[in-house]
Design a protein around this motif. Structure first.
Motif, PDB file in Angstrom:
ATOM      1  N   TYR A   1      -5.785  -0.632  -1.967  1.00  0.00           N
ATOM      2  CA  TYR A   1      -5.284  -1.994  -2.134  1.00  0.00           C
ATOM      3  C   TYR A   1      -3.865  -2.015  -1.575  1.00  0.00           C
ATOM      4  CZ  TYR A   1      -9.152  -1.924  -5.387  1.00  0.00           C
ATOM      5  OH  TYR A   1     -10.405  -1.790  -5.934  1.00  0.00           O
ATOM      6  N   TYR A   2      -3.534  -3.055  -0.806  1.00  0.00           N
ATOM      7  CA  TYR A   2      -2.216  -3.102  -0.190  1.00  0.00           C
ATOM      8  C   TYR A   2      -1.765  -4.546  -0.001  1.00  0.00           C
ATOM      9  CZ  TYR A   2      -4.523  -4.210   4.270  1.00  0.00           C
ATOM     10  OH  TYR A   2      -5.258  -4.803   5.261  1.00  0.00           O
ATOM     11  N   THR A   3      -0.469  -4.695   0.256  1.00  0.00           N
ATOM     12  CA  THR A   3       0.084  -6.007   0.579  1.00  0.00           C
ATOM     13  C   THR A   3       0.360  -6.047   2.081  1.00  0.00           C
ATOM     14  OG1 THR A   3       2.353  -5.285   0.181  1.00  0.00           O
ATOM     15  CG2 THR A   3       1.187  -6.275  -1.678  1.00  0.00           C
TER      16      THR A   3
ATOM     17  N   GLY B   1       1.177  -5.962  -7.354  1.00  0.00           N
ATOM     18  CA  GLY B   1       1.143  -6.823  -6.173  1.00  0.00           C
ATOM     19  C   GLY B   1       0.031  -6.440  -5.208  1.00  0.00           C
ATOM     20  N   ALA B   2      -0.186  -5.135  -5.045  1.00  0.00           N
ATOM     21  CA  ALA B   2      -1.263  -4.671  -4.156  1.00  0.00           C
ATOM     22  C   ALA B   2      -2.621  -5.081  -4.711  1.00  0.00           C
ATOM     23  CB  ALA B   2      -1.188  -3.150  -3.986  1.00  0.00           C
TER      24      ALA B   2
ATOM     25  N   SER C   1      -3.037  -8.905  -4.190  1.00  0.00           N
ATOM     26  CA  SER C   1      -3.009  -9.446  -2.828  1.00  0.00           C
ATOM     27  C   SER C   1      -4.391  -9.766  -2.286  1.00  0.00           C
ATOM     28  CB  SER C   1      -2.326  -8.458  -1.881  1.00  0.00           C
ATOM     29  OG  SER C   1      -3.185  -7.356  -1.617  1.00  0.00           O
TER      30      SER C   1
ATOM     31  N   GLU D   1       4.880  -3.005  -7.547  1.00  0.00           N
ATOM     32  CA  GLU D   1       4.222  -2.819  -6.251  1.00  0.00           C
ATOM     33  C   GLU D   1       2.711  -2.680  -6.405  1.00  0.00           C
ATOM     34  OE1 GLU D   1       6.109   0.636  -4.705  1.00  0.00           O
ATOM     35  OE2 GLU D   1       7.785  -0.469  -3.843  1.00  0.00           O
TER      36      GLU D   1
ATOM     37  N   GLN E   1       2.903  -7.218   3.610  1.00  0.00           N
ATOM     38  CA  GLN E   1       4.320  -6.981   3.899  1.00  0.00           C
ATOM     39  C   GLN E   1       4.662  -5.494   3.880  1.00  0.00           C
ATOM     40  OE1 GLN E   1       3.284  -8.748   1.213  1.00  0.00           O
ATOM     41  NE2 GLN E   1       3.616 -10.866   1.835  1.00  0.00           N
ATOM     42  N   ARG E   2       4.066  -4.747   2.977  1.00  0.00           N
ATOM     43  CA  ARG E   2       4.391  -3.321   2.834  1.00  0.00           C
ATOM     44  C   ARG E   2       3.114  -2.508   2.626  1.00  0.00           C
ATOM     45  NH1 ARG E   2       9.443  -2.322  -0.866  1.00  0.00           N
ATOM     46  NH2 ARG E   2       9.599  -0.532   0.478  1.00  0.00           N
ATOM     47  N   PRO E   3       2.313  -2.340   3.645  1.00  0.00           N
ATOM     48  CA  PRO E   3       1.064  -1.591   3.475  1.00  0.00           C
ATOM     49  C   PRO E   3       1.284  -0.115   3.155  1.00  0.00           C
ATOM     50  CG  PRO E   3       1.404  -2.143   5.780  1.00  0.00           C
ATOM     51  CD  PRO E   3       2.456  -2.860   4.998  1.00  0.00           C
TER      52      PRO E   3
ATOM     53  N   THR F   1      -4.947  -1.293   8.662  1.00  0.00           N
ATOM     54  CA  THR F   1      -4.793  -2.633   8.102  1.00  0.00           C
ATOM     55  C   THR F   1      -5.639  -3.622   8.897  1.00  0.00           C
ATOM     56  OG1 THR F   1      -2.898  -3.148   9.489  1.00  0.00           O
ATOM     57  CG2 THR F   1      -2.439  -2.144   7.343  1.00  0.00           C
TER      58      THR F   1
END
Length: 153
Positions: free
Chosen positions: A97-99, A32-33, A36, A29, A101-103, A71
């Motif tokens: 840092y975030y994605t 990925g963050a 992204s 995770e 889809q799942r912040p 976001t």
């Protein structure tokens, strides 16, 4: 009585596999963050510590931070993260840092892919050795009971 020598190591293996999947999942995770490309300015709403251990064991303290950010699509997100820097206090603004889809699985840790890989690799190696030791213990116990049954029917 024999079952105890199989059940306890199997429970230990189960706990090790559970820990391994949780840690590697969180590492995925975080990676990925970081990858992204999405960042936001977040405010630290709260910091607190939790302790574990004591008595005859070493006391361990973990620092937790609660962050809130917005976001790009305007959604307000609040998340908690452990083991953050002790220099961040309530009211500070940090980059998260975030994605998309799942912040809520964001991270305020600065990108450090090598460190993350090293931590994950060391944990994987340690738990691999631990699980192997449990399996070897069960095999030795099984062989011991089999040999005892052969001599004492």
């Amino acid at each position: 009585m024999e079952a105890l020598f199989y059940v306890v190591p199997l429970l230990m293996i189960g706990a090790a596999v559970f820990t391994l999947t949780r840690v590697l999942g969180r590492a995925r995770e975080v990676r990925g963050a970081w990858g992204s490309g999405l960042t936001a300015e977040a405010r630290c709403l709260r910091t607190y510590t939790s302790t574990s251990g004591g008595g005859e064991t070493t006391v361990s303290t973990t620092l937790h931070h609660v962050y809130e950010f917005t976001t790009r699509d305007g959604r307000s997100v609040r998340f908690e993260e452990s083991n953050g820097p002790a220099t961040v206090v309530e009211g500070d603004i940090v980059t998260v840092y975030y994605t998309p889809q799942r912040p809520e699985r964001a991270t305020a840790h600065a990108p450090a892919r090598g460190k993350l890989a090293a931590e994950s690799g060391c944990l994987l190696a340690f738990l691999g050795v631990f699980i192997t030791g449990c399996v070897i213990f069960m095999v030795v116990v099984h062989l011991s009971f089999s040999a005892a049954d052969a001599f004492f029917p």
